[in-house]
Design a protein around this motif. Structure first.
Motif, short mmCIF file in Angstrom:
data_model
loop_
_atom_site.label_atom_id
_atom_site.label_comp_id
_atom_site.label_asym_id
_atom_site.label_seq_id
_atom_site.Cartn_x
_atom_site.Cartn_y
_atom_site.Cartn_z
N GLN A 4 36.69 41.04 44.87
CA GLN A 4 37.57 40.41 43.89
C GLN A 4 38.74 41.35 43.63
OE1 GLN A 4 37.06 37.34 42.29
NE2 GLN A 4 39.07 37.59 41.33
N ALA A 5 39.92 40.94 44.05
CA ALA A 5 41.12 41.76 43.87
C ALA A 5 41.86 41.35 42.61
CB ALA A 5 42.03 41.61 45.08
N SER A 6 42.50 42.32 41.99
CA SER A 6 43.30 42.05 40.79
C SER A 6 44.37 43.12 40.65
CB SER A 6 42.39 42.04 39.55
OG SER A 6 41.77 43.30 39.38
N GLY A 7 45.30 42.89 39.72
CA GLY A 7 46.28 43.91 39.39
C GLY A 7 47.68 43.64 39.89
N GLY A 8 47.88 42.56 40.61
CA GLY A 8 49.23 42.26 41.08
C GLY A 8 50.14 41.86 39.94
N GLY A 9 51.43 41.72 40.26
CA GLY A 9 52.39 41.32 39.24
C GLY A 9 53.81 41.50 39.73
N LEU A 10 54.72 41.39 38.77
CA LEU A 10 56.15 41.54 39.04
C LEU A 10 56.60 42.89 38.51
CD1 LEU A 10 58.95 40.41 39.82
CD2 LEU A 10 59.04 39.37 37.53
N VAL A 11 57.30 43.65 39.33
CA VAL A 11 57.77 44.97 38.93
C VAL A 11 59.14 45.20 39.55
CG1 VAL A 11 56.64 46.11 40.89
CG2 VAL A 11 57.07 47.40 38.79
N GLN A 12 59.93 46.03 38.88
CA GLN A 12 61.24 46.36 39.43
C GLN A 12 61.10 47.43 40.51
OE1 GLN A 12 63.69 47.47 36.04
NE2 GLN A 12 64.52 45.38 35.91
N ALA A 13 62.06 47.48 41.39
CA ALA A 13 62.08 48.51 42.42
C ALA A 13 62.01 49.89 41.78
CB ALA A 13 63.34 48.38 43.27
N GLY A 14 61.20 50.75 42.38
CA GLY A 14 60.98 52.07 41.83
C GLY A 14 59.79 52.16 40.89
N GLY A 15 59.27 51.03 40.51
CA GLY A 15 58.14 50.98 39.59
C GLY A 15 56.81 51.16 40.29
N LEU A 19 46.43 48.21 42.04
CA LEU A 19 45.55 47.12 42.42
C LEU A 19 44.10 47.58 42.39
CD1 LEU A 19 47.47 45.61 45.48
CD2 LEU A 19 47.79 45.17 43.04
N SER A 20 43.22 46.67 42.00
CA SER A 20 41.80 46.97 41.99
C SER A 20 41.06 45.95 42.84
CB SER A 20 41.24 46.90 40.56
OG SER A 20 41.84 47.84 39.72
N CYS A 21 39.95 46.38 43.42
CA CYS A 21 39.10 45.48 44.18
C CYS A 21 37.66 45.81 43.84
CB CYS A 21 39.35 45.65 45.67
SG CYS A 21 38.31 44.60 46.70
N ALA A 22 37.02 44.89 43.15
CA ALA A 22 35.63 45.07 42.76
C ALA A 22 34.73 44.39 43.78
CB ALA A 22 35.39 44.47 41.38
N ALA A 23 33.74 45.13 44.25
CA ALA A 23 32.82 44.61 45.26
C ALA A 23 31.46 44.34 44.65
CB ALA A 23 32.69 45.60 46.40
N ASP A 106 38.75 43.14 62.53
CA ASP A 106 37.56 43.98 62.46
C ASP A 106 36.92 43.98 61.08
OD1 ASP A 106 38.89 46.55 64.68
OD2 ASP A 106 37.80 44.70 65.10
N TYR A 107 37.59 43.45 60.10
CA TYR A 107 37.08 43.44 58.73
C TYR A 107 36.33 42.14 58.48
CZ TYR A 107 39.41 47.76 57.62
OH TYR A 107 39.77 49.09 57.59
N GLU A 108 35.04 42.27 58.09
CA GLU A 108 34.19 41.09 57.95
C GLU A 108 34.33 40.42 56.58
OE1 GLU A 108 31.09 44.14 59.62
OE2 GLU A 108 33.08 44.36 58.72
N TYR A 109 34.65 41.18 55.57
CA TYR A 109 34.65 40.66 54.21
C TYR A 109 36.05 40.73 53.62
CZ TYR A 109 29.76 41.83 55.10
OH TYR A 109 28.52 41.94 55.65
N TRP A 110 36.43 39.67 52.93
CA TRP A 110 37.78 39.59 52.38
C TRP A 110 37.73 39.06 50.96
CZ3 TRP A 110 42.25 41.09 54.81
CH2 TRP A 110 42.12 41.47 56.16
N GLY A 111 38.61 39.62 50.13
CA GLY A 111 38.80 39.08 48.80
C GLY A 111 39.96 38.10 48.80
N GLN A 112 40.14 37.45 47.67
CA GLN A 112 41.31 36.59 47.54
C GLN A 112 42.52 37.50 47.37
OE1 GLN A 112 39.94 37.79 45.01
NE2 GLN A 112 41.42 37.82 43.34
N GLY A 113 43.67 37.04 47.63
CA GLY A 113 44.86 37.87 47.53
C GLY A 113 45.37 38.00 46.10
N THR A 114 46.15 39.02 45.89
CA THR A 114 46.85 39.19 44.62
C THR A 114 48.33 39.43 44.92
OG1 THR A 114 46.86 40.38 42.50
CG2 THR A 114 46.33 41.69 44.46
N GLN A 115 49.18 38.69 44.23
CA GLN A 115 50.61 38.71 44.53
C GLN A 115 51.28 39.93 43.91
OE1 GLN A 115 52.65 36.35 46.33
NE2 GLN A 115 54.16 38.01 46.11
#
Length: 120
Positions: A4-15, A19-23, A106-115
């Motif tokens: 489960q991925a989280s932590g995405g968002g909108l940020v200005q350049a340089g910011g 991101l977190s991924c809980a397994a 090669d990666y068997e397990y995937w989380g949903q994406g975070t923008q």
């Protein structure tokens, strides 16, 4: 293993963003990685970390991104600093058992994406 991925968002350049991924499920011995896919582009490798915390990065993010993991908390993080507009993408966490790889298939397990969106 479910991710489960989280932590995405909108940020200005340089910011910065983290991101977190809980397994859930057994992650002993796995490589945990991050990939990203920008609009109209193929999904690409960003970084991966071994169970014993050997680190590997794609050239475009070296020196700006840091991958880390806590094997007790079953969590992997991607600290992203000095973000650029070209870092804009959907970021995916993934896991694999076996040897080091930066190849998506090669990666068997995937989380949903975070923008992640970086504005100029």
């Amino acid at each position: 293993v479910q991710l489960q991925a989280s932590g995405g968002g909108l940020v200005q350049a340089g910011g910065s963003l983290r991101l977190s991924c809980a397994a859930s499920g057994p992650t002993f011995g796995t490589y945990m990685g991050w990939f990203r896919q920008a609009p109209g582009k193929e999904r690409e490798f960003v970084a991966t970390i071994s169970w014993s915390s050997n680190l590997y990065y794609a050239d475009p993010v070296k020196g700006r991104f840091t991958i880390s993991r806590d094997n007790v908390k079953n969590t992997v993080w991607l600290q992203m600093n000095s973000l650029k507009p070209e870092d804009t993408a959907v970021y995916y966490c993934a896991a694999r058992r076996g040897l080091y790889s930066r190849v998506e298939k090669d990666y068997e397990y995937w989380g949903q994406g975070t923008q992640v969106t970086v504005s100029s």
